[in-house]
Design a protein around this motif. Structure first.
Motif, PDB file in Angstrom:
ATOM      1  N   VAL B 118       1.014  -1.269   0.070  1.00 46.09           N
ATOM      2  CA  VAL B 118       0.069   0.082  -0.135  1.00 46.09           C
ATOM      3  C   VAL B 118       0.801   1.323  -0.156  1.00 46.09           C
ATOM      4  CG1 VAL B 118      -1.524   1.229   1.431  1.00 46.09           C
ATOM      5  CG2 VAL B 118      -1.970  -1.019   1.200  1.00 46.09           C
ATOM      6  N   LEU B 119       0.421   1.898  -0.817  1.00 50.41           N
ATOM      7  CA  LEU B 119       1.268   3.418  -0.947  1.00 50.41           C
ATOM      8  C   LEU B 119       0.426   4.402  -0.336  1.00 50.41           C
ATOM      9  CD1 LEU B 119       2.521   3.601  -4.735  1.00 50.41           C
ATOM     10  CD2 LEU B 119       3.896   3.769  -2.288  1.00 50.41           C
ATOM     11  N   ASN B 120       0.881   5.216   0.647  1.00 50.87           N
ATOM     12  CA  ASN B 120       0.039   6.353   1.092  1.00 50.87           C
ATOM     13  C   ASN B 120       0.900   7.777   0.448  1.00 50.87           C
ATOM     14  OD1 ASN B 120      -0.724   4.323   3.099  1.00 50.87           O
ATOM     15  ND2 ASN B 120      -2.225   6.061   3.473  1.00 50.87           N
ATOM     16  N   LEU B 121       0.230   8.480  -0.336  1.00 49.46           N
ATOM     17  CA  LEU B 121       1.063   9.644  -0.871  1.00 49.46           C
ATOM     18  C   LEU B 121       0.972  10.792  -0.358  1.00 49.46           C
ATOM     19  CD1 LEU B 121      -0.653   9.222  -4.507  1.00 49.46           C
ATOM     20  CD2 LEU B 121       1.656   8.150  -3.695  1.00 49.46           C
ATOM     21  N   GLY B 122       2.069  11.453  -0.212  1.00 47.34           N
ATOM     22  CA  GLY B 122       2.256  12.801   0.289  1.00 47.34           C
ATOM     23  C   GLY B 122       2.334  13.932  -0.809  1.00 47.34           C
ATOM     24  N   HIS B 123       1.391  14.933  -0.604  1.00 48.01           N
ATOM     25  CA  HIS B 123       1.594  16.031  -1.769  1.00 48.01           C
ATOM     26  C   HIS B 123       2.251  17.374  -1.237  1.00 48.01           C
ATOM     27  CE1 HIS B 123      -0.909  13.551  -4.477  1.00 48.01           C
ATOM     28  NE2 HIS B 123      -1.337  13.142  -3.450  1.00 48.01           N
TER      29      HIS B 123
END
Lengths: 129, 416
Positions: B118-123
């Protein structure tokens, strides 16, 4: 999609103009310094979560930006009335038949809603909730 | 119980697959059980299964008003992960992840648990600070988790738009490699079949209409099929927990909201992993069948309607197209809603109540699926011993009065 009657703008507007802000008629403890942990926890976290008629606070966030209350059925999603802050609901779970007697329009499939508070004077009298 | 195996498959092929055994019985309710579980979803069935298998309590009934696994178990987006911030939550979800790893073998039922990560993206810079904090906390708790750069993300998930042209450019992500997805229905069916084989009565179309309570002790439940006695009752009813609590005269700090999901038409394999973004607020994976499985936030208002609103669909798909511009013309096949019981601190309630023998396992909100085996296991241990399991103990309902909240809004983030 809700079609909500704003009691200040006196117009029906689409759901996206509004935000739901949780249970209506919450009272902050009158003397916060002397409340017990129990009372303070109840005030902060414990909410009514009925399957049926519910009173909730909404804000017309991209309209007049004022808060008001909605009486809504949480199963059919029918909006039974909207009313300004400081007023009491005329339709409560205890007296659901009121709306039938007074001819509040029924919802169409649970999506179409009627938000305007009925004009009848009897309806605007306060009832215990 | 007939055990499933490759040989069995071959054997039944000769009989044109007409002689498979029923997976579970449809029993008539007994008058008395040792334990009643109210709610036949994943968590309830898992509780019954572990009660019978590991804690020697076999005289158990699961009371379900509809059919097994027909609520949120059938309505979620099947993501399994354990990268939660706080120690208490990390322990609970990681316990569950450990059970997931051997679940298919344990149940002799293919739950199709696929650890695709699982990837949890940061923007934003703040996203990245939060991600780093959470990853460090995870590693201290023995949860595999790492911070990855946009280039590493591109290697993991080539379809993601990592360009600087994006409205919210991706600055990095947290990556849990051991996380993944599972087949949600199979989880309910596998636990149901396992529990039934151990003697648990699965009572479907049996609606609890009230509790029998005397002198502050629970003595059983009233149902539309008559009264059933038990001195231990565990309520695992997700969105309807508040309705049950009302019957028992208890108040829970829960609010039930619709959470919806969508699946697209089936596509050829394009996504390798599960991608989630708190900031643009959406998450997506691809099922083995090829559909894109998409979800996002809850509707802002209370609702029991098991359907979601159109504005939420629009926001969800905006988020997906922001992350994967190539999906902009994919057509959606189906959309549905489930009723999630959200808790003020985004953590569940596993707790005793003021009524002796009455327990609640609820408040899983938007992320209960991943916890199915772990929740069932610790709740079963608690019901069997009459004392909350150490992993479950911090999730007591008392925390809303003591203030010992476990704030997981960051890790729960976008609903999942």
């Amino acid at each position: 999609m809700f079609y909500i009657f704003c009691p200040y703008c006196k117009e029906h507007r689409e759901e996206e103009e509004f935000h739901a802000r949780g249970q209506a008629h919450l009272m902050r403890p009158a003397d916060p310094d002397n409340t017990t942990d129990e009372e303070w926890g109840d005030y902060l976290f414990f909410r009514n979560n009925p399957r049926g008629i519910h009173h909730e606070m909404w804000v017309h966030s991209v309209g007049c930006r004022k808060f008001f209350n909605i009486t809504r059925n949480t199963v059919t999603y029918e909006i039974l009335e909207t009313y300004p802050m400081g007023e009491q609901p005329t339709i409560t779970a205890d007296i659901p038949s009121v709306r039938h007697e007074q001819g509040v329009q029924a919802a169409d499939g649970g999506w179409q809603t009627v938000g305007a508070r009925p004009e009848s004077k009897a309806l605007n009298e306060e009832t215990s909730s | 119980m007939q055990r499933y195996s490759g040989f069995g498959l071959v054997k039944h092929a000769f009989g044109h697959h007409e002689n498979w055994e029923r997976q579970w019985r449809n029993p008539v309710p007994k008058k008395r059980y040792d334990v009643i579980i109210v709610g036949g979803g994943g968590h309830g069935l898992a509780t019954a299964y572990y009660l019978a298998k590991e804690f020697g309590v076999k005289n158990v009934a699961v009371v379900e008003k509809g059919w097994l696994g027909g609520g949120n178990t059938a309505r979620n987006t099947t993501i399994v992960r354990s990268n939660y911030l706080w120690d208490e939550a990390g322990r609970l979800y990681n316990h569950s992840l450990d059970l997931w790893k051997g679940l298919s073998q344990d149940l002799n039922y293919n739950v199709m648990f696929s650890q695709r990560g699982v990837l949890n993206l940061g923007h934003t810079l703040q996203d990245m600070r939060d991600i780093q904090r959470r990853v460090h906390a995870n590693r201290l708790n023995g949860i595999d988790s790492e911070v990855v750069t946009p280039q590493q993300i591109k290697e993991i998930e080539p379809a993601l738009d990592i360009s600087s042209r994006a409205r919210y450019p991706i600055m990095g992500a947290s990556w849990q490699k051991s996380a993944g997805v599972a087949r949600h229905d199979a989880v309910a069916w596998g636990f149901a079949r396992g529990a039934d084989a151990l003697g648990v009565d699965l009572l479907q179309n049996t609606e609890v209409t009230g509790f029998k309570i005397r002198d502050g002790k629970v003595l059983g439940v009233h149902t539309n099929r008559g009264d059933i006695e038990a001195h231990t009752v565990g309520c695992v009813a997700a969105g309807n927990s508040g309705v049950l609590a009302n019957m028992a005269g208890i108040k829970l700090p829960l609010e039930s909201h619709p959470l919806q999901a969508l699946v697209s038409e089936p596509l050829k394999p394009i996504l390798n992993t599960v991608t989630m973004s708190n900031h643009v607020h959406g998450y997506i994976s691809q099922s083995d069948k090829g559909d894109l499985v998409i979800g996002a936030g809850i509707d802002g208002y209370l609702g029991y309607g098991q359907r979601g609103s159109y504005p939420t669909i629009e926001h969800t798909l905006q988020a997906i197209v922001e992350m994967f511009p190539m999906f902009s013309r994919v057509r959606m096949n189906r959309q549905w809603g489930g009723i999630v019981d959200t808790c003020p601190d985004a953590c569940p309630i596993l707790s005793k109540t003021a009524i002796k023998g009455l327990y609640f396992n609820c408040g899983w909100g938007t992320g209960g699926f991943k916890a199915t085996p772990g929740s069932g296991h610790v709740f079963a241990a608690s019901l069997a011993k009459g004392e909350m399991h150490p992993i479950a103990a911090p999730f007591s309902i008392d925390r809303f009065h003591t203030g010992a909240l476990i704030d997981e809004h960051g890790a729960a983030g976008v609903a999942h």
